[in-house]
Write an enzyme that holds these catalytic residues in place. Sequence first.
Site, PDB file in Angstrom:
ATOM      1  N   GLU A  72       0.592  -1.279   0.004  1.00 19.98           N
ATOM      2  CA  GLU A  72       0.001   0.044   0.122  1.00 19.98           C
ATOM      3  C   GLU A  72       0.875   1.419   0.001  1.00 19.98           C
ATOM      4  O   GLU A  72       0.845   2.080   0.892  1.00 19.98           O
ATOM      5  CB  GLU A  72      -0.858   0.026   1.172  1.00 19.98           C
ATOM      6  N   GLU A 227      -6.538  -8.062  -1.027  1.00 25.71           N
ATOM      7  CA  GLU A 227      -6.875  -8.163   0.394  1.00 25.71           C
ATOM      8  C   GLU A 227      -8.310  -7.553   0.486  1.00 25.71           C
ATOM      9  O   GLU A 227      -8.927  -6.992  -0.196  1.00 25.71           O
ATOM     10  CB  GLU A 227      -6.345  -7.264   1.022  1.00 25.71           C
TER      11      GLU A 227
HETATM   12  C1  GLA Z   1      -4.020  -2.940   4.502  1.00 25.79           C
HETATM   13  C2  GLA Z   1      -2.742  -3.587   4.602  1.00 25.79           C
HETATM   14  C3  GLA Z   1      -2.650  -4.850   5.663  1.00 25.79           C
HETATM   15  C4  GLA Z   1      -3.527  -4.804   6.775  1.00 25.79           C
HETATM   16  C5  GLA Z   1      -4.829  -4.598   6.358  1.00 25.79           C
HETATM   17  C6  GLA Z   1      -5.863  -4.463   7.655  1.00 25.79           C
HETATM   18  O1  GLA Z   1      -4.903  -3.237   3.640  1.00 25.79           O
HETATM   19  O2  GLA Z   1      -2.222  -3.822   3.633  1.00 25.79           O
HETATM   20  O3  GLA Z   1      -1.479  -5.196   5.737  1.00 25.79           O
HETATM   21  O4  GLA Z   1      -2.931  -3.751   7.662  1.00 25.79           O
HETATM   22  O5  GLA Z   1      -4.770  -3.197   5.893  1.00 25.79           O
HETATM   23  O6  GLA Z   1      -7.177  -4.324   7.130  1.00 25.79           O
END
Ligand code: GLA
Length: 596
Positions: A72, A227
């Site tokens: 991210e 995710e």
């Molecule tokens: C983000 C991060 C993950 C985790 C999630 C939790 O998307 O990439 O590492 O912290 O949030 O929702």
Amino acid sequence: ATPSAARPAWLARKYPEVRRVRGDRVRELYNRRQNHCYTSPIYREKVAIIDRKLAERFGDDPAVILWHIGNEFGGECHCELCQNAFRTWLQKRYGSLDALNKAWNATFWSHNYTEWSQIESPAPHGENAVQGLALDWKRFVTHQVVDFVKMERDAVKAVDPSLPVTINMMYDYYGYNYSKFRDVIDVASWDSYPQWRAGDNAALAADFAFEHDKIRSLKKQPFLLMESTPSATNWWPVSRLKRPGMHLAASMQAVGHGSNSVQYFQIRKSRGSFEKFHGAVIDHYDGNDTRVFQDVAALGRRLETLDQVGNTTVAPEVALVYDVENRWAMENAAGPRNCGIHREQILAHYRALWEQGIPVDVIDEEGDLNGYKLVVAPMLYLLRAGFSKKLRDFVEQGGTLVGTYLTGLVNENDLCLLGGWPGEGLQEVFGVWNEDTDALWDGEENQVDLDNGRSYKAKELCALLHGRGAQALGVYSRDFYAGEAAVTVNRFGQGKAFYIGAFLEQDFYRDFYRKLGRELEVKRALAVELPHGVEACLRENQEEAYVFLQNFSGARQTMALPAGWQLLSPQGLSPQGGGNSVTLAPYDSQTLWKRK
Ligand code: GLA
């Protein structure tokens, strides 16, 4: 994944330059993650070393099929290394200070620069009113992060160039222009965490559908849902559990919009620290007899029956133009409505198309318009070089264009286009001259009476138009511009261009795009009316087509099943006869199949 997003304390202590400097010029202490300097040569060197070692150690493991670079990517660094890199980037872009001063109209408030070293990134206690500077800073930040990702990509690809790479993008993130990452990554992916509520979730589902479409459109090929959570998201104010069915509906929504995966953060809950209460496939309890584990297993079984879907994609005939550089400039424009540029104005158009099951690509001004029947380009305030010509050619050759208020006001340096709006020849395409724009306070309204006999509330922004060949489809009915055109259509070449002069209530967009979609015979997932809150997503290839139906309405819904489509049973591998209707429980998802 490569570990660049989360570095150890010793490294941050030993090499202070890796720690990010905030806009207020304070260097951060060691903390959290995703907060390194993208310019720091030391950080780049260390990251390249560990990435390469990882690739050497794990790259030939058959379980490793893709590199996920960092995590991210987000935010900016304002350290001296970044300032210098910014100045170098500007020198390359403009060649001379004279050209830069012109591009930024820097003579205003005597802000002409006489040395490159005088240029500083925007700061809360420093320069924050030279809009050209602010825009270029954001462009530079994107450039620098793209460059960082390239460095990581090259490190892992040096070991095995055949392994693809991705970065996981975020919901509505526009700190960077994601489309600049298009050619650096092999596959697009993103992290989806909708805040589902009780009952009717149609609006939120449309909002996330837009995000899925945006990510897929980056490479115009299937993407990965990198995710999602199978249950709670602990960083929301309230960690609500997913209601029965919602995990299925949300996951299949991603697949329907072009994802070739459903993946989770996280497989197992960590014992301690910040995410110990975040949803996971495996709970601290450690058994497989939990509701969440069973949900995930059931979804897995269903996905196993849909293997062939991976060979299909979404192939829309409609493009919606959403351009991040335009958004940066528009939000920082200082007028005509400083509190009034928001996502809902784009989503108003998207949602109306989504409700009809019309597949949509979300492209930006770098996009190619060939092959679309309809291009919807709301609030194209900033025209990047060459885009007005693309729009003109598209309409001239038979395409249909929808534009709105705040179109064609500035060039790519945020300098106002002279000679009337919409600029760069678009007055001719739309057949209107937008003399001025009235801004309304929250709660104030005008009204537009349309030629379909209906009236719609207008709010926030109302363009004052003069016909230059266009036909008025609707007129304002109040205030000093009552009776003047608000919605128009113009024939241009083989095509036509609509101009929607005001931000109107949702019913307008619903009626407008229903009529237009039917007129243009734009591809729909299914040729039926969809019940409220039920989305229909179409994935196809030359031989077959799938429709993914998700019911986000919170209520049971029954709809007609058009001829030729068969219902795929969640357990079965082979299509069954579906009868002539399909019923969806709340948050249910059903898949239809058809040989072409
Ligand atoms: C983000 C991060 C993950 C985790 C999630 C939790 O998307 O990439 O590492 O912290 O949030 O929702």
